[in-house]
Design an enzyme around this catalytic site. Structure first.
Site, PDB file in Angstrom:
ATOM      1  CG  ASP A   1      -7.919   4.004  -4.262  1.00  0.00           C
ATOM      2  OD1 ASP A   1      -8.944   4.257  -4.515  1.00  0.00           O
ATOM      3  OD2 ASP A   1      -7.535   3.704  -4.612  1.00  0.00           O
TER       4      ASP A   1
ATOM      5  CE1 TYR B   1      -6.710   3.405  -0.484  1.00  0.00           C
ATOM      6  CE2 TYR B   1      -4.043   3.460  -0.331  1.00  0.00           C
ATOM      7  CZ  TYR B   1      -5.199   2.681  -0.950  1.00  0.00           C
ATOM      8  OH  TYR B   1      -5.088   1.753  -1.404  1.00  0.00           O
TER       9      TYR B   1
ATOM     10  CD  GLU C   1      -2.727  -0.674   0.015  1.00  0.00           C
ATOM     11  OE1 GLU C   1      -2.904   0.126  -1.113  1.00  0.00           O
ATOM     12  OE2 GLU C   1      -3.454  -1.523  -0.511  1.00  0.00           O
TER      13      GLU C   1
END
Length: 351
Positions: free
Chosen positions: A141, A123, A40
């Site tokens: 996102d 996020y 991520e």
DNA sequence: CATCCGTGGCG
DNA sequence: TCGCCAAGGAT
């Protein structure tokens, strides 16, 4: 309820079409938090294709968060070189060290706990909490913003419309299969509901999409126009020593390319500060005094908010080691923490 | 809240 | 060739 039908439709599409990505777990199994976190962070403002080789390299070199926490900063920066946004790499190591030394090597399993770690914002915290721990979160996102703007035909421009898009995402988020749903929504944005030429004919929500029904899907989300990028100019000093070594310099720990190595250069100035450098002006900024020889041509590079045009001069030094600098063998240049603009300069100077 | 922070692919 | 923009976060 309508939201249930939409989320179920999306999950059915995901079950049939899900991409196999290196950080994903088999169906029905939570993914490793370390893998989810690492991927991520790498995926922040970065495409899947660019991330995959870096993800493999990091996992190969540092199989667990404890391994990464014990790594040398220079080694991490060098491994990250080329991926961009180097504050991510600095925060990555900080975060790993905190998880290792304060949290006993385990990532927090809540959104708030994750959100408090360096490099993890709204996020990323929501993504890890749902994908690695099954928490019911609202993941927002750029993909989700685009999908929501189209699904609900929200025509107000970003970034102002952001809170409203988050509300829209929240009203659709299910309580079950939360991680799969998060990934499904982002996959939809990445593969079908793309910024240009969306493949509406293949979309599981084609009959529900207000933007599609109104014929404006491809034009959403609207954005406020961006400022024009100025062009800055610099002159780089490619300095060799008697043994062939090249002089590199470490940049300050924060700001542009913070903590990375560079080919020493003048400051980078825009046209209001004088634009392109003459050799006479530039030599005052040289790390060593040399006799300089211009290299033909220029090196161009574009950063987030400006263009850079560099000229290069070469020189032979007797020796000495200016502050924050080191001599590096030409063979080892590939392993150094040199960002892409500096690799362009290396290539240009060595031709 | 606006600005700063990389890079590569795509049309 | 060039502008757009991507699985954002920090300040």
């Amino acid at each position: 309820m309508e939201a249930d039908r939409l989320s179920r439709t999306l999950l059915a599409w995901y079950d049939a079409e899900a991409r196999r990505l290196p950080w994903r777990s088999p169906p029905g199994v939570y993914a490793d938090p370390y893998h989810v976190w690492l991927s991520e962070v790498m995926l922040q403002q970065t495409t899947v294709a660019a991330v995959i080789p870096y993800f493999r390299k990091f996992l190969d070199r540092w199989p667990t968060v404890l391994d990464l926490a014990a790594a040398d900063s220079e080694e991490v920066m060098a491994a990250w070189a080329g991926l961009g946004y180097y504050a991510r790499a600095r925060n990555l190591l900080k975060c790993a060290q905190h998880v290792a030394s304060v949290l006993g090597g385990r990532f927090p399993d809540t959104e708030d706990g994750l959100r408090s770690l360096p490099g993890i914002g709204d996020y990323t915290a929501a993504a890890i909490a749902s994908i690695a721990f099954g928490r019911a979160t609202v993941v927002v996102d750029g993909n989700v913003e685009r999908v929501m703007a189209r699904l609900f035909a929200e025509q107000a421009p970003l970034p102002g419309v952001k809170p409203r898009l988050k509300q829209r995402a929240a009203q659709l988020a299910p309580q079950e299969r939360c991680g799969d749903y998060s990934q499904a929504l982002m996959d939809l944005g990445a593969t079908l509901c793309t910024p240009r030429n969306p493949a509406c004919g293949l979309c599981p929500w084609v009959r529900d999409c207000q933007g599609r029904l109104q014929g404006i899907a491809a034009d959403l989300p609207a954005r406020t126009p961006k400022a024009e990028k100025p062009t800055r100019h610099g002159l780089a000093f490619w300095i060799a020593r008697w043994d062939g070594s090249i002089l590199l310099r470490k940049r300050p720990p924060h700001g542009l390319l913070g903590g990375m190595l560079e080919v020493p250069s003048t400051p980078w100035r825009d046209s209001s500060e004088g634009g392109a450098w003459t050799l006479d002006e530039a030599s005052k900024h040289a790390p060593l005094s040399c006799s300089w020889h211009p290299v033909r041509g220029t090196v161009r590079h574009t950063f987030t908010h400006f263009h850079l045009e560099m000229t290069v001069v070469t020189g032979i030094a007797r020796g000495g080691e200016p502050p924050a600098s080191r001599w590096v063998s030409p063979e080892s240049l590939g392993e150094q923490a040199l960002p892409t603009i500096m690799r362009k300069i290396v290539r240009h100077a060595m031709l």
